[in-house]
Write a protein that holds these residues in place. Structure first.
Motif, PDB file in Angstrom:
ATOM      1  N   GLN A 281     -78.432 -57.473 -66.571  1.00  0.00           N
ATOM      2  CA  GLN A 281     -77.435 -58.464 -66.506  1.00  0.00           C
ATOM      3  C   GLN A 281     -76.688 -58.915 -67.584  1.00  0.00           C
ATOM      4  N   SER A 282     -75.487 -59.228 -67.480  1.00  0.00           N
ATOM      5  CA  SER A 282     -74.608 -59.511 -68.641  1.00  0.00           C
ATOM      6  C   SER A 282     -73.633 -60.565 -68.163  1.00  0.00           C
ATOM      7  N   PRO A 283     -73.149 -61.514 -69.142  1.00  0.00           N
ATOM      8  CA  PRO A 283     -73.958 -61.544 -70.477  1.00  0.00           C
ATOM      9  C   PRO A 283     -75.421 -62.360 -70.360  1.00  0.00           C
ATOM     10  N   ARG A 284     -76.234 -62.206 -71.410  1.00  0.00           N
ATOM     11  CA  ARG A 284     -77.390 -62.885 -71.451  1.00  0.00           C
ATOM     12  C   ARG A 284     -77.415 -64.313 -71.720  1.00  0.00           C
ATOM     13  N   ASN A 285     -76.424 -64.746 -72.536  1.00  0.00           N
ATOM     14  CA  ASN A 285     -76.085 -66.079 -72.580  1.00  0.00           C
ATOM     15  C   ASN A 285     -74.679 -66.472 -72.541  1.00  0.00           C
ATOM     16  N   LYS A 286     -74.352 -67.447 -72.094  1.00  0.00           N
ATOM     17  CA  LYS A 286     -72.763 -67.871 -71.714  1.00  0.00           C
ATOM     18  C   LYS A 286     -72.627 -69.335 -71.873  1.00  0.00           C
ATOM     19  N   VAL A 287     -71.638 -69.727 -72.834  1.00  0.00           N
ATOM     20  CA  VAL A 287     -71.333 -71.046 -72.676  1.00  0.00           C
ATOM     21  C   VAL A 287     -69.755 -71.123 -72.095  1.00  0.00           C
ATOM     22  N   ALA A 288     -69.749 -71.892 -71.305  1.00  0.00           N
ATOM     23  CA  ALA A 288     -68.306 -72.134 -70.521  1.00  0.00           C
ATOM     24  C   ALA A 288     -67.701 -73.609 -70.505  1.00  0.00           C
ATOM     25  N   VAL A 289     -66.461 -73.749 -70.398  1.00  0.00           N
ATOM     26  CA  VAL A 289     -66.185 -75.024 -70.350  1.00  0.00           C
ATOM     27  C   VAL A 289     -65.962 -75.630 -68.818  1.00  0.00           C
TER      28      VAL A 289
ATOM     29  N   THR B 204     -68.026 -65.203 -64.590  1.00  0.00           N
ATOM     30  CA  THR B 204     -68.387 -64.120 -63.974  1.00  0.00           C
ATOM     31  C   THR B 204     -69.762 -63.379 -64.343  1.00  0.00           C
ATOM     32  N   LEU B 205     -70.964 -63.531 -63.686  1.00  0.00           N
ATOM     33  CA  LEU B 205     -72.160 -63.081 -64.096  1.00  0.00           C
ATOM     34  C   LEU B 205     -72.169 -61.651 -63.504  1.00  0.00           C
ATOM     35  N   SER B 206     -72.707 -60.519 -64.155  1.00  0.00           N
ATOM     36  CA  SER B 206     -72.670 -59.352 -63.670  1.00  0.00           C
ATOM     37  C   SER B 206     -74.138 -58.726 -63.637  1.00  0.00           C
TER      38      SER B 206
ATOM     39  N   ASN C 283     -73.655 -52.648 -58.430  1.00  0.00           N
ATOM     40  CA  ASN C 283     -73.256 -53.760 -58.934  1.00  0.00           C
ATOM     41  C   ASN C 283     -73.159 -55.093 -58.105  1.00  0.00           C
ATOM     42  N   PHE C 284     -73.572 -56.138 -58.553  1.00  0.00           N
ATOM     43  CA  PHE C 284     -73.399 -57.317 -57.833  1.00  0.00           C
ATOM     44  C   PHE C 284     -73.070 -58.568 -58.744  1.00  0.00           C
ATOM     45  N   SER C 285     -71.889 -59.160 -58.453  1.00  0.00           N
ATOM     46  CA  SER C 285     -71.382 -60.123 -59.363  1.00  0.00           C
ATOM     47  C   SER C 285     -71.358 -61.479 -58.829  1.00  0.00           C
TER      48      SER C 285
ATOM     49  N   SER D  28     -73.057 -79.142 -63.591  1.00  0.00           N
ATOM     50  CA  SER D  28     -74.220 -78.922 -62.639  1.00  0.00           C
ATOM     51  C   SER D  28     -74.685 -77.589 -62.455  1.00  0.00           C
ATOM     52  N   GLN D  29     -73.788 -76.606 -62.826  1.00  0.00           N
ATOM     53  CA  GLN D  29     -73.901 -75.279 -62.639  1.00  0.00           C
ATOM     54  C   GLN D  29     -74.762 -74.660 -63.872  1.00  0.00           C
ATOM     55  N   THR D  30     -75.035 -75.525 -64.953  1.00  0.00           N
ATOM     56  CA  THR D  30     -76.072 -75.013 -65.919  1.00  0.00           C
ATOM     57  C   THR D  30     -77.137 -74.867 -65.484  1.00  0.00           C
ATOM     58  N   SER D  31     -77.791 -73.629 -65.949  1.00  0.00           N
ATOM     59  CA  SER D  31     -78.770 -72.885 -65.372  1.00  0.00           C
ATOM     60  C   SER D  31     -79.297 -71.584 -66.041  1.00  0.00           C
ATOM     61  N   VAL D  32     -80.211 -70.999 -65.422  1.00  0.00           N
ATOM     62  CA  VAL D  32     -80.809 -69.799 -65.802  1.00  0.00           C
ATOM     63  C   VAL D  32     -80.401 -68.909 -64.556  1.00  0.00           C
ATOM     64  N   TYR D  33     -79.727 -67.915 -64.593  1.00  0.00           N
ATOM     65  CA  TYR D  33     -79.394 -67.161 -63.259  1.00  0.00           C
ATOM     66  C   TYR D  33     -80.188 -65.900 -63.433  1.00  0.00           C
ATOM     67  N   PHE D  34     -80.793 -65.553 -62.315  1.00  0.00           N
ATOM     68  CA  PHE D  34     -81.570 -64.286 -62.188  1.00  0.00           C
ATOM     69  C   PHE D  34     -80.998 -63.341 -61.131  1.00  0.00           C
ATOM     70  N   CYS D  35     -80.599 -62.059 -61.589  1.00  0.00           N
ATOM     71  CA  CYS D  35     -80.348 -61.111 -60.415  1.00  0.00           C
ATOM     72  C   CYS D  35     -81.489 -60.312 -59.960  1.00  0.00           C
ATOM     73  N   ALA D  36     -81.633 -59.941 -58.775  1.00  0.00           N
ATOM     74  CA  ALA D  36     -82.632 -59.001 -58.424  1.00  0.00           C
ATOM     75  C   ALA D  36     -82.146 -57.934 -57.349  1.00  0.00           C
TER      76      ALA D  36
END
Lengths: 113, 110
Positions: A6-14, A20-22, A73-75, A84-92
């Motif tokens: 997964q990339s990025p591993r950490n992201k700060v957004a406004v 986009t999480l890849s 690839n799945f984005s 409210s979308q602050t979280s940890v995201y996992f791809c599988a």
């Protein structure tokens, strides 16, 4: 060698920004999934895919889009990020044909300010 | 309501002891998978079962589709077993969209 990355591993957004999480998998699995994991909620399914070109809504799709341009690839796309979308995201990734065993990526920690 | 009910939500063990985690299902499930989320946040596959039991070292899991439950037994707990354990299951005849339990937070003390 990691089969789901997964990339990025950490992201700060406004707030209001696009994120986009890849996710990339080398398992040659048809199915891919995006989850978010929050304390007290386990993992919740956002979007999933049965193969290239396919995207399906999971249990909590609102505010998210997904794209599966290829088998590998799945984005996950947040067009207008919110706190409210602050979280940890996992791809599988997972197989089809009677067994759905999943293999997870390392996770992406997203913080929306 | 939730299709997967996991218990306990938190568990504290002394090194060398053991316990069991359980997931109850409100409907018939095709299979179950157990994971551990470690201190680095990675999800580690522990078991995948379509029926019966599996054992790996100090861990043993069972799945009974008819009785609608699965268990994960930990024996001789070690400090490195600490983490959050999740079960995930998918409805029989469903479309490969698994549902997770809310997790069990395990702390192993010296």
């Amino acid at each position: 060698e990691a089969a789901v990355t997964q990339s990025p591993r950490n992201k700060v957004a406004v707030t209001g920004g696009k994120v986009t999480l890849s996710c990339n998998q080398t398992n040659n699995h048809n199915n891919m999934y995006w989850y978010r994991q929050d304390t007290g909620h386990g993992l919740r399914l956002i979007h999933y895919s049965y193969g290239a070109g396919s995207t399906e809504k999971g249990d909590i799709p609102d505010g998210y889009k997904a794209s599966r341009p290829s088998q590998e690839n799945f984005s996950l796309i947040l067009e207008l990020a919110t706190p409210s979308q602050t979280s940890v995201y996992f791809c599988a990734s997972g197989v089809t044909g009677g067994a759905y065993e999943q293999y997870f990526g390392p996770g992406t920690r997203l913080t929306v300010l | 309501g939730d299709q997967v009910e996991q218990s306990p939500s938190a568990l504290s063990l002394h090194e060398g002891t053991g316990s069991a985690l359980r997931c109850n299902f409100t409907t018939t499930m095709r299979a179950v998978q157990w994971f551990r989320k470690n201190s680095r946040g990675s999800l580690i596959n522990l078991f995948y079962l379509a029926s019966g039991t599996k054992e790996n070292g100090r861990l043993k899991s069972a799945f009974d589709s008819k009785e609608r439950y699965s268990t994960l037994h930990i024996r001789d707990a070690q400090l490195e077993d600490s983490g959050t354990y999740f079960c995930a299951a998918e409805v029989s005849g469903g479309n490969y969209k698994p549902t997770f339990g809310k997790g069990t937070s395990l702390v192993v003390h010296p």
